[in-house]
Design an enzyme around this catalytic site. Structure first.
Site, PDB file in Angstrom:
ATOM      1  CD  GLU A  55      -2.682   1.355   2.527  1.00  0.00           C
ATOM      2  OE1 GLU A  55      -2.680   0.400   3.344  1.00  0.00           O
ATOM      3  OE2 GLU A  55      -3.387   2.377   2.653  1.00  0.00           O
ATOM      4  CG  ASN A  63      -4.675   5.016   0.992  1.00  0.00           C
ATOM      5  OD1 ASN A  63      -5.548   4.311   1.503  1.00  0.00           O
ATOM      6  ND2 ASN A  63      -3.383   4.828   1.210  1.00  0.00           N
ATOM      7  CD  GLU A  97      -6.082   0.552   0.767  1.00  0.00           C
ATOM      8  OE1 GLU A  97      -6.108   1.375   1.709  1.00  0.00           O
ATOM      9  OE2 GLU A  97      -5.424  -0.500   0.809  1.00  0.00           O
ATOM     10  CG  ASP A 128      -8.580   2.338   3.853  1.00  0.00           C
ATOM     11  OD1 ASP A 128      -8.386   1.484   4.729  1.00  0.00           O
ATOM     12  OD2 ASP A 128      -7.710   3.145   3.481  1.00  0.00           O
ATOM     13  CD  GLU A 176      -6.701  -0.209   7.781  1.00  0.00           C
ATOM     14  OE1 GLU A 176      -6.019  -0.085   6.755  1.00  0.00           O
ATOM     15  OE2 GLU A 176      -7.516   0.639   8.149  1.00  0.00           O
TER      16      GLU A 176
HETATM   17  P1  C2E Z   1      -4.827   4.386   5.991  1.00  0.00           P
HETATM   18  O1  C2E Z   1      -5.152   4.344   4.527  1.00  0.00           O
HETATM   19  O2  C2E Z   1      -5.745   3.657   6.891  1.00  0.00           O
HETATM   20  O3  C2E Z   1      -3.359   3.869   6.133  1.00  0.00           O
HETATM   21  C1  C2E Z   1      -2.926   3.086   7.186  1.00  0.00           C
HETATM   22  C2  C2E Z   1      -2.277   3.906   8.219  1.00  0.00           C
HETATM   23  O4  C2E Z   1      -2.053   3.129   9.351  1.00  0.00           O
HETATM   24  C3  C2E Z   1      -0.894   4.407   7.776  1.00  0.00           C
HETATM   25  O5  C2E Z   1      -0.675   5.653   8.409  1.00  0.00           O
HETATM   26  C4  C2E Z   1       0.017   3.368   8.361  1.00  0.00           C
HETATM   27  O6  C2E Z   1       1.331   3.833   8.576  1.00  0.00           O
HETATM   28  C5  C2E Z   1      -0.672   3.089   9.658  1.00  0.00           C
HETATM   29  N1  C2E Z   1      -0.383   1.761  10.161  1.00  0.00           N
HETATM   30  C6  C2E Z   1      -0.100   0.635   9.471  1.00  0.00           C
HETATM   31  N2  C2E Z   1       0.089  -0.413  10.312  1.00  0.00           N
HETATM   32  C7  C2E Z   1      -0.104   0.065  11.558  1.00  0.00           C
HETATM   33  C8  C2E Z   1      -0.050  -0.520  12.863  1.00  0.00           C
HETATM   34  O7  C2E Z   1       0.215  -1.706  13.043  1.00  0.00           O
HETATM   35  N3  C2E Z   1      -0.302   0.283  13.916  1.00  0.00           N
HETATM   36  C9  C2E Z   1      -0.570   1.591  13.758  1.00  0.00           C
HETATM   37  N4  C2E Z   1      -0.819   2.325  14.837  1.00  0.00           N
HETATM   38  N5  C2E Z   1      -0.638   2.178  12.545  1.00  0.00           N
HETATM   39  C10 C2E Z   1      -0.401   1.428  11.461  1.00  0.00           C
HETATM   40  P2  C2E Z   1      -0.147   6.882   7.640  1.00  0.00           P
HETATM   41  O8  C2E Z   1       0.839   6.530   6.615  1.00  0.00           O
HETATM   42  O9  C2E Z   1       0.220   7.900   8.668  1.00  0.00           O
HETATM   43  O10 C2E Z   1      -1.449   7.361   6.870  1.00  0.00           O
HETATM   44  C11 C2E Z   1      -2.533   7.829   7.550  1.00  0.00           C
HETATM   45  C12 C2E Z   1      -3.698   8.026   6.659  1.00  0.00           C
HETATM   46  O11 C2E Z   1      -3.430   9.073   5.725  1.00  0.00           O
HETATM   47  C13 C2E Z   1      -4.027   6.828   5.791  1.00  0.00           C
HETATM   48  O12 C2E Z   1      -4.767   5.899   6.512  1.00  0.00           O
HETATM   49  C14 C2E Z   1      -4.782   7.445   4.684  1.00  0.00           C
HETATM   50  O13 C2E Z   1      -6.112   7.667   5.061  1.00  0.00           O
HETATM   51  C15 C2E Z   1      -4.095   8.788   4.539  1.00  0.00           C
HETATM   52  N6  C2E Z   1      -3.148   8.675   3.440  1.00  0.00           N
HETATM   53  C16 C2E Z   1      -1.857   8.256   3.447  1.00  0.00           C
HETATM   54  N7  C2E Z   1      -1.336   8.320   2.216  1.00  0.00           N
HETATM   55  C17 C2E Z   1      -2.320   8.753   1.401  1.00  0.00           C
HETATM   56  C18 C2E Z   1      -2.405   9.035   0.000  1.00  0.00           C
HETATM   57  O14 C2E Z   1      -1.470   8.848  -0.768  1.00  0.00           O
HETATM   58  N8  C2E Z   1      -3.600   9.503  -0.480  1.00  0.00           N
HETATM   59  C19 C2E Z   1      -4.663   9.679   0.337  1.00  0.00           C
HETATM   60  N9  C2E Z   1      -5.778  10.139  -0.185  1.00  0.00           N
HETATM   61  N10 C2E Z   1      -4.622   9.433   1.656  1.00  0.00           N
HETATM   62  C20 C2E Z   1      -3.461   8.974   2.179  1.00  0.00           C
HETATM   63 CA    CA Z   2      -7.268   2.199   6.744  1.00  0.00          CA
HETATM   64 CA    CA Z   3      -5.567   2.795   3.186  1.00  0.00          CA
END
Ligand code: C2E
Ligand code: CA
Ligand code: CA
Length: 652
Positions: A425, A480, A512, A542, A599
């Site tokens: 992802e 995403n 997603e 998602d 996730e």
């Molecule tokens: P998401 O799509 O639900 O992505 C998963 C988030 O959970 C990611 O945070 C990831 O680093 C984190 N995560 C994964 N495994 C674990 C775990 O075991 N424990 C915990 N506590 N966290 C975990 P991240 O990278 O900070 O992204 C946060 C949110 O920001 C994403 O949630 C998504 O909604 C958004 N996002 C990130 N990249 C993109 C993107 O390229 N485009 C869009 N539209 N949204 C994005």
């Molecule tokens: Ca998610």
């Molecule tokens: Ca996601």
């Protein structure tokens, strides 16, 4: 017929108390004539008394007119004092009745006195008295025109007896004067009748015009659906309240209410049901309103509140509002429940102008939605600094060279029993010059609110696809998308073009989407999802379970995969409910032939618990943290080399 005519004659002498507005208008018109009326009475009394002074007895020439003039003077003083008093309908009625009585009494008194005076003096002085009486009678009728009953009463009480007295005097000149007076008075009474009729018609048509313009004004300030005050009235009231609070040195609270979960109701059950939900919300709010609390519908599912004074109670009151709105609501065909987020801002602590107060209150639930939906949130100093930070980040993002500043990390998804990641992802990363690393939780919402998101998505998409081109063909790429990528047709077309041009087979791509995307505009999102499906990409839902009506969407849209939100995984060891929900979703997915991913798996205990519940695809720190493209290449290279990297605990 004669009976009817008689009734009409009698009615003409009666005060028409049916129409309060007419009475008020009559009284207002008559009030203007009062001084003239009393002036005439006083002057004519004095003139008649003067003509017979020394001839007629003292009582008649001095005492009686003295008393009469004194009474007149008292009435004038009374009138001067009260002429600007506002009077209501019942007050008007009693004042008009008094006018009829006083008019009649003065008329009879004056006439009796004058007739008594006529016994004295020579023909010239008698003639003067007759002249005074005639003048007084005509002038009284004239001044009382607007109070028809009083005018007619005075005329009938004075003119016929006086005419009889003049006729019976035996003097030809007096009899002629009597006849003359009777005819003129008759003509005047006719004029009074016509005037009274025209006056009441005019008053009624004015009233109707006023009523229509009041009604228009009311409608212009009212929301036609909920019948609450509308946006225009809300902001007018807000400005008034700021001015009042400034003047009185008081405080007040502004609230902005947003219904989370309204959109799904509207999309899934139709606009009619959506409208009923808004009407019910309006009804509940109206019932909570009081003298100090004002509710309005600002548009869509947004409502506004102004609460004067009592700032300390704003939060507890907000709790009541939220609780009331969260109660279930029976609508045609469905019983539904929405949560209301309520943002509050205080004058003068949060902001000092109407607009700034509204913006602060509006901003607070936006935060609240991310933290605790269904609860009131007061705009705080902390929020103010977030708001500033938001603005700063927005500024930096507008200036950013996106291609250079934004990068991607990739987090693998694993199928239990396989060492090979099923997919990676792509997760956006940004190190802003002068700000350092900004997490996506912060910059994605900023990009969404400032319309930069479409451009950002396209930049990230190109980068992710370029990476995926370097991976083995069987490893998928998950991306995403934001709400705004789905609801803009232009953005959808561009995304499709980028995927086509990339060289990555669309069948390798998972897009997603979160539920909020579907909530904000179901039809557009549906259209976009179907366009992506036609291209051959797969769609994942998602953050499943964080919204309000996820299950309904699952049935309505062609999803390939569901990602159960991290919050359930975190509670899996401790909460029965979380376990039950995960089990249900897993079963649902199996029945609907959907893939299911959990996730945020952080520990082997969680992984094992999930495995027992039937989950087979997982993602989380326990398996791997998001990694740089370089690290992905390294991992894939190691895999080609052979050794399994997946932790033993869940490895098949
Ligand atoms: P998401 O799509 O639900 O992505 C998963 C988030 O959970 C990611 O945070 C990831 O680093 C984190 N995560 C994964 N495994 C674990 C775990 O075991 N424990 C915990 N506590 N966290 C975990 P991240 O990278 O900070 O992204 C946060 C949110 O920001 C994403 O949630 C998504 O909604 C958004 N996002 C990130 N990249 C993109 C993107 O390229 N485009 C869009 N539209 N949204 C994005
Ligand atoms: Ca998610
Ligand atoms: Ca996601």
């Amino acid at each position: 017929m004669p009976g009817r005519a008689f009734e009409r004659v009698v009615a003409a002498f009666r005060l028409d108390t049916n129409d309060p507005h007419l009475m008020q208008a009559q009284l207002a018109a008559f009030s203007k004539q009062v001084p003239l009326l009393y002036f005439t009475l006083a002057v004519n009394s004095a003139a008649a008394a003067f003509a017979l002074y020394g001839t007629a007895p003292f009582v008649l020439t001095v005492v009686t007119p003295g008393v009469l003039i004194l009474a007149v003077a008292i009435r004038i003083v009374h009138w001067l004092r009260h002429r600007n008093d506002p009077f209501d309908a019942s007050h008007a009625a009693s004042r008009l009745k008094l006018t009829v009585r006083l008019g009649s009494a003065f008329g009879v008194l004056f006439l009796t006195w004058a007739i008594a005076m006529m016994q004295y003096g020579d023909a010239t002085s008698k003639g003067q008295v007759i002249f005074a009486i005639a003048m007084t009678a005509i002038c009284c009728i004239f001044c009382l025109t607007h109070v028809r009953a009083a005018a007619l009463m005075v005329a009938m009480l004075v003119i016929p007896p006086f005419t009889i007295v003049l006729f019976s005097s035996g003097e030809r000149a007096f009899a002629t004067t009597g006849l003359n007076l009777a005819l003129v008075a008759g003509a005047m009474m006719y004029v009074v009748l016509i005037q009274a009729r025209d006056f009441s018609r005019m008053v009624r048509s004015q009233m109707e015009t006023q009523r229509l313009s009041d009604e228009n004004l009311r409608l212009a300030n009212l929301d036609s659906l909920t019948e609450l005050p509308n946006r225009r009235q809300f902001f007018a009231r807000l400005d008034e309240t700021v001015a009042r609070a400034q003047r009185e040195g008081r405080k007040f609270t502004v609230g902005v209410i947003d219904l989370d979960g309204f959109k799904p109701v509207n999309d899934l059950y139709g606009h009619f049901t959506g409208d009923r939900l808004l009407v019910e919300t309006g009804r509940r709010l109206a019932a909570l309103g009081d003298d100090n609390t004002f509710f309005a519908r600002l548009g869509g599912d947004e409502f506004g509140m102004i609460r004067y004074d009592d700032v300390e109670q704003a939060l507890p009151f907000g709790e009541i509002v939220c609780a009331r709105l969260a109660e279930s609501c029976a609508l045609p065909g469905v019983v539904t429940r929405v949560a209301a987020s309520l943002g509050l801002a205080n004058y003068p602590d949060s902001a000092q102008t109407g607009e700034a107060l509204y913006e602060s209150a509006d901003y607070a639930p936006y935060r609240a939605k991310q933290r605790r939906a269904g609860r009131p949130e007061m705009f705080s100093a902390e929020l103010r600094s977030t708001m500033r930070q938001f603005t700063l980040i927005e500024q930096k993002m507008r200036e950013a060279d996106m291609d250079r500043e934004f990068t991607l990390e990739f987090q693998p998804l694993y199928e239990l029993g396989s060492e090979r990641p099923l997919a990676f992802e792509a997760l956006a990363r940004w190190t802003a010059p002068g700000l350092g690393p900004v997490p996506p939780d912060v910059f994605i919402p900023v990009a969404e609110r400032s319309d930069l998101i479409n451009r950002l998505t396209q930049v990230l998409l190109r980068k992710a696809l370029a990476e995926a081109m370097t991976w083995p063909q069987d490893i998928r790429l998950a991306l995403n998308l934001s709400i705004h990528d789905l609801i803009s047709s232009d953005a959808v077309v561009k995304i499709i073009a980028i995927i086509r041009a990339s060289g990555v087979a669309p069948g390798r791509i998972d897009l997603e989407v979160t539920e909020s995307a579907l909530v904000s505009d179901f039809d557009k999102a549906n259209e976009a999802i179907r366009a992506f499906k036609n291209l051959g990409v797969r769609i994942s839902l998602d953050d499943f379970g964080t919204g309000y009506s996820s299950l309904a969407y699952v049935h309505k849209l062609p999803f390939d995969r569901i990602k159960i939100d991290r919050s359930f995984v975190q509670e899996i060891d401790t909460h029965h409910a979380a376990r039950d929900i995960v089990r249900t979703v897993v079963t649902l997915c199996r029945n609907l032939d959907l893939q299911c991913v959990t996730e945020g798996v952080e520990t082997s205990a969680q992984a094992n618990a999930l495995k027992e519940l039937g989950c087979t695809t997982m993602q989380g720190y326990f398996f791997a943290r998001p990694m740089t493209p370089h690290a992905v290449s390294g991992l894939l290279r190691d895999l080609e080399a052979g050794p399994a990297l997946l932790p033993r605990a869940v490895n098949g």
